[in-house]
Design a protein around this motif. Structure first.
Motif, PDB file in Angstrom:
ATOM      1  N   GLN A  35       0.836  -1.191   0.000  1.00  0.00           N
ATOM      2  CA  GLN A  35       0.000   0.000   0.000  1.00  0.00           C
ATOM      3  C   GLN A  35       0.875   1.247   0.000  1.00  0.00           C
ATOM      4  O   GLN A  35       1.735   1.415   0.843  1.00  0.00           O
ATOM      5  CB  GLN A  35      -0.918  -0.007   1.229  1.00  0.00           C
ATOM      6  N   PHE A  36       0.645   2.136  -0.992  1.00  0.00           N
ATOM      7  CA  PHE A  36       1.422   3.357  -1.147  1.00  0.00           C
ATOM      8  C   PHE A  36       0.620   4.561  -0.663  1.00  0.00           C
ATOM      9  O   PHE A  36      -0.607   4.600  -0.792  1.00  0.00           O
ATOM     10  CB  PHE A  36       1.807   3.592  -2.617  1.00  0.00           C
ATOM     11  N   PRO A  38      -0.387   8.102  -1.642  1.00  0.00           N
ATOM     12  CA  PRO A  38      -0.389   8.802  -2.946  1.00  0.00           C
ATOM     13  C   PRO A  38       0.288  10.163  -2.925  1.00  0.00           C
ATOM     14  O   PRO A  38       0.786  10.630  -3.946  1.00  0.00           O
ATOM     15  CB  PRO A  38      -1.885   8.921  -3.269  1.00  0.00           C
ATOM     16  N   SER A  39       0.320  10.833  -1.795  1.00  0.00           N
ATOM     17  CA  SER A  39       0.936  12.160  -1.717  1.00  0.00           C
ATOM     18  C   SER A  39       2.453  12.043  -1.708  1.00  0.00           C
ATOM     19  O   SER A  39       3.009  11.053  -1.216  1.00  0.00           O
ATOM     20  CB  SER A  39       0.471  12.889  -0.458  1.00  0.00           C
ATOM     21  N   GLU A 358      -4.292  10.791   4.117  1.00  0.00           N
ATOM     22  CA  GLU A 358      -3.943   9.733   3.180  1.00  0.00           C
ATOM     23  C   GLU A 358      -2.955   8.730   3.791  1.00  0.00           C
ATOM     24  O   GLU A 358      -3.026   7.529   3.511  1.00  0.00           O
ATOM     25  CB  GLU A 358      -3.362  10.350   1.913  1.00  0.00           C
ATOM     26  N   SER A 359      -2.055   9.222   4.627  1.00  0.00           N
ATOM     27  CA  SER A 359      -1.115   8.320   5.307  1.00  0.00           C
ATOM     28  C   SER A 359      -1.858   7.386   6.256  1.00  0.00           C
ATOM     29  O   SER A 359      -1.595   6.172   6.307  1.00  0.00           O
ATOM     30  CB  SER A 359      -0.076   9.126   6.088  1.00  0.00           C
ATOM     31  N   THR A 362      -3.786   4.825   4.262  1.00  0.00           N
ATOM     32  CA  THR A 362      -2.903   3.770   3.763  1.00  0.00           C
ATOM     33  C   THR A 362      -2.568   2.774   4.867  1.00  0.00           C
ATOM     34  O   THR A 362      -2.535   1.558   4.636  1.00  0.00           O
ATOM     35  CB  THR A 362      -1.610   4.393   3.204  1.00  0.00           C
ATOM     36  N   ARG A 380     -12.694   7.476   1.688  1.00  0.00           N
ATOM     37  CA  ARG A 380     -12.249   8.227   0.508  1.00  0.00           C
ATOM     38  C   ARG A 380     -13.208   9.371   0.171  1.00  0.00           C
ATOM     39  O   ARG A 380     -12.800  10.428  -0.306  1.00  0.00           O
ATOM     40  CB  ARG A 380     -12.111   7.277  -0.682  1.00  0.00           C
TER      41      ARG A 380
END
Length: 873
Positions: A35-36, A38-39, A358-359, A362, A380
């Motif tokens: 899992q990445f 995105p930012s 976002e972190s 993830t 989301r």
């Protein structure tokens, strides 16, 4: 009978192995998708400093002059970064600590015993997910994260294992080696185009493992000047490395720094358990993506530590150790380690609400992939609506729920397997008890009857049950070990029901037994078993039991026949009762007690000489050498302990001659008793003197007195048990010196078991439990003191050190078992019959092996050429 023992041993091994399937199951789940975040990440590179064995208070507190031992780290806390406490989990050892830090999960406890350098199972880590990782430090830690990494991108630089010497003059050299090699690395990078290109990539990690503090803590204790000076040495080294990074990268602001520890250390220089000094480790972070210091007037937790450290005005942010892995991953923008259970501490991040959301999302997806349907869609949608706080709150709730769900599935079969093993063990205990009654007692009358064959329906019923259980397990696609645990009770209970006639005869016999007497016996038996069980949790219960033991002969006829023996029994019982009250851990080395124990052993040996001389015991030629050699061995052991201690205090290391004498003493300790006479008194005395020489070498304090007091009580026990069979006025002391140990004696026909034999079996189990917990040396993993083996070696060798400590633990067991061999002979008791009692009551596997070792020490004899002499010396 041999078949029964073989079957019993097999059954106990199966039940013992079941514990590892029920409780020690791997927490790893495979097949997940990385899992990445995105930012874009705030940092291009991460530098991880792990000061092995560093306590939180040692680095945060001020010294006696009001100055910090780590001024650079303290300056970071006040002016550049964020800080807090990293809470570790048990076991607080190097391997699980580093796995939690770098891979983000708490390793299966059983993996600690499978190796330090090699992984029992492969796992993902921050290093594996990075573009490149360079690491420097101990050869025990670095290979864990290099082996199994995909591709060739994790580079390790380790010093020779021989440097990890607890008796070395200066353990700070371990850290100096790391700092110097990092400096050499960057000097080389300036002139190596390929290396220069790699170190300027993104998503790279530099790992500095610093072992000096841990080594000095083990060797000198955390309160020592060596430990505290090593902290200053590490602080200076970290400062210099930070300066090198800023200079090399032009102070581009893209480097994140993490300073922490894998575990702490107790005041007495050990770690492994859950004391706060072991589980509270420092965490200081600064650089790219890290929040700056925050001044506060009050904060939670508002504890005394903050006031002692003078840090109450700088916000403290505590984390669990596994939380550091996702923090590092988010800083450089690599996928969270696949099996990480860490929760991203967003309060450390200096970034936008979008990045934090976002972190955290993830992190939640990585842990809760199975829950990603509606819940994650909703998260989301919150991000699109810029409801960032709601996203963080929802994800924290999901993580907590997922961890509970994972725990449920990992322990799903635990209750079922536990019930199966319990049913099997109760059946085996019942079967062993019935065999005892059938073969070695007069309580039943089935021996005189023609045995009735069990009805064939009984066998058919159990076959049907076995088939049903097997089908159930087959449907569940269970591993083969489950078939063993669940099917083993079937034949065991069939064997129990085959002995229904014994059960019937026992019931009829109990009906003729006086009810009041039966109730008293049952109450005493239950209370005795409860004391044994509670002693595993509260050591002082052993003290209570020994105090009761001290009074036992005074309420029996023994007091009227053997007053001196009874008084001796009471005295040594009360002396032994003191040891469970002594501290389990935290005891400081006290050589005066070790020397005192040695002198008492020498006095005891002189008393043995006097006894043998007065009774005009005829000795063989080899026996004339044994006792003087054993006395010399005791003297040498005392000298080696004293000499080694002072040599290590002077930082001169372990003298080679001391090491040779120690190993020679250990090797000879099992041979010397075999040269002595097999007469009870002489052989038991010889065993004690030989084993005490080794025990002294492995002692650091009061525990050196324990086997001596225990052995004295065992001598008296043998006398007491023989007195119980004597008629009033008869003398047993002369007979005691003439009885011989022999492996060929089978006196099963002389008498059957009686109620007194139950007491004897209980005494055996109680004394074995006392040997187990008497000094606290294995009551806690934390009480493993490396100083105990310094007479043998100081260079870190976990398996060799563990073997020496295990032998130290077993010595009291051997003494008890040898004494019990004498009890069986002096009371004319069949060893086969009583062995069944021991199996039923103790429920241990290794008693069988200890019994064999005791028989070897008591019955075998080496004989040199020559004829017996009629004098002693």
């Amino acid at each position: 009978m041999l078949l029964f023992f073989a079957l019993g041993l097999l059954v106990h091994f199966v039940f013992f192995a079941s514990i590892f399937d029920i409780y020690f199951t791997s927490p790893l789940v495979h097949g997940m998708t990385p899992q990445f975040i995105p930012s874009p990440p705030p940092a291009k590179r991460l530098v991880l400093f792990v000061a092995d064995g560093l306590r939180a208070d040692a680095v945060y507190e001020l010294d006696e002059d009001g100055n910090s031992r780590a001024p650079f780290i303290r300056n970071i806390i006040m002016h550049e970064g964020s800080w807090g406490i990293s809470h570790t989990r048990v076991p607080t050892e190097s391997r699980p600590g580093h796995v939690a830090l770098i891979a983000g999960f708490y390793e299966d406890v059983s993996a600690v015993a499978k190796g330090w350098k090699e992984n029992p199972v492969e796992f993902d880590s921050l290093f594996n997910e990075s573009k490149y990782t360079w690491s420097w430090g101990s050869p025990d830690i670095l290979p864990m994260f290099a082996k199994g990494a995909s591709g060739d991108h994790v580079y390790t630089y380790s010093y020779d294992a021989q440097r990890e010497d607890f008796g070395a003059h200066d353990a700070t050299k371990l850290d100096t080696w790391v700092f110097d090699n990092v400096k050499d690395f960057f000097n080389a990078a300036r002139n190596n185009r390929s290396l220069f290109s790699k170190v300027n990539e993104e998503k790279i990690v530099f790992f500095l493992h610093l072992l000096g503090i841990d080594t000095n803590g083990h060797a000198h204790r955390p309160s020592s000047r060596e430990y505290k000076d090593n902290i200053k040495k590490v602080d200076d080294g970290v400062k210099e490395i930070v300066s090198i990074f800023k200079h090399f990268y032009g102070d581009d602001g893209k480097t994140a720094f993490i300073f922490t520890s894998d575990h702490g250390m107790t005041d007495w220089g050990s770690h492994g358990a859950g004391h706060p000094s072991e589980t509270l480790t420092p965490l200081v972070t600064w650089g790219a993506g890290i929040k700056f210091p925050e001044r506060v007037s009050a904060q939670q937790p508002d504890d005394e530590f903050l006031k002692e450290w003078k840090l109450e005005n700088w916000k403290r942010r505590d984390v669990d150790q596994a939380d550091i892995a996702p923090l590092m991953a988010s800083l450089i923008g690599v996928p969270f380690p696949l099996n990480s259970v860490g929760i991203l501490p967003v309060d450390y991040l200096n970034n936008t609400g979008l990045f934090k959301a976002e972190s955290m999302l993830t992190n939640a997806v990585q842990i809760l992939e199975q829950f990603k349907l509606d819940a994650l869609r909703k998260a989301r949608s919150y991000i699109k609506q810029e409801k960032f706080d709601e996203v963080v709150s929802l994800c924290e709730e999901l993580i907590d729920l997922a961890l509970k769900g994972l725990s449920y599935y990992h322990t799903y079969d635990r209750f079922f397997l536990g019930i199966s093993v319990a049913v099997g063990f109760v059946g085996w205990t019942s079967y062993a008890s019935l065999l005892i009654l059938k073969s070695h007692s007069n309580l039943t009358r089935s021996a005189g009857k023609e045995a009735k064959k069990p009805h064939h329906l009984l066998a058919c019923s159990f076959v049907a049950v076995g088939v049903l259980v097997a089908c159930f397990l087959l449907i569940q696609v269970c591993p083969w070990t489950y078939y063993v645990y669940c099917l083993l009770p079937v034949p065991i209970w069939y064997a129990v029901l085959r002995e229904h006639q014994v059960v019937q005869d026992l019931a009829e016999s109990l009906l003729t037994f006086p009810l009041s007497r039966f109730v008293v016996y049952l109450l005493v038996f239950v209370l005795g078993i409860e004391v044994l069980v509670l002693s595993f949790f509260y050591r002082y219960m052993l003290t209570a039991g020994l105090i009761v033991f001290a009074g036992w002969p005074f309420v029996t006829q023994l007091w009227t026949r053997a007053k001196i023996t009874c008084l001796s029994w009471a005295l040594f019982s009360l002396l032994l009762a003191v040891f469970p009250l002594m501290p389990v851990v935290g005891r400081k080395p006290d050589l005066s007690l070790v020397m005192g124990a040695g002198l008492l052993v020498l006095l005891l040996s002189l008393a043995i000489v006097t006894t043998l001389t007065r009774r005009k015991i005829t000795l063989a030629k080899e026996e004339l050498l044994v006792l003087p050699l054993q006395m010399l061995s005791i003297v040498l052991s005392m000298y080696v302990v004293y000499s080694t201690h002072h040599s290590l205090l002077k930082k001169e290391g372990l003298p080679l001659m001391n090491q040779i004498v120690s190993w020679a003493t250990l090797a000879s300790s099992l041979v010397m008793p075999l040269l002595s006479s097999t007469a009870l008194f002489q052989r038991l005395s010889s065993i004690l003197l030989s084993l005490m020489s080794t025990y002294l070498l492995l002692s650091t304090g009061y525990e050196a007195l324990f086997p001596l007091v225990l052995s004295c009580l065992m001598f008296v026990w043998v006398h007491m048990e023989q007195e119980t069979l004597q008629q009033p006025g008869a003398s047993c002391r002369q007979k005691f010196t003439s009885i011989q140990f022999t492996c060929n004696t089978d006196i099963a026909q002389l008498r059957l078991l009686n109620l007194d034999d139950i007491r004897r079996a209980f005494f055996l189990v109680f004394f074995l439990v006392t040997a187990f917990f008497g000094t606290g040396n294995i009551a806690s993993i934390n009480s493993f003191d490396l100083a105990s083996v310094y007479c043998f070696l100081t260079v870190f060798s976990p398996f060799m050190m563990g073997a020496l400590m295990m032998w130290k633990i077993l010595i009291p067991f051997v003494l008890v078992m040898c004494a019990f061999e004498a009890v069986q002979i002096t009371t004319q008791l069949s060893s086969k019959g009583i062995s069944h009692y021991v199996i039923v009551m103790s429920m241990t596997i290794f008693l069988v092996f200890l019994n064999g070792l005791a028989q070897l020490l008591t019955t075998k004899k080496f004989q040199l050429c020559g004829k017996p002499k009629s004098h002693l010396l």
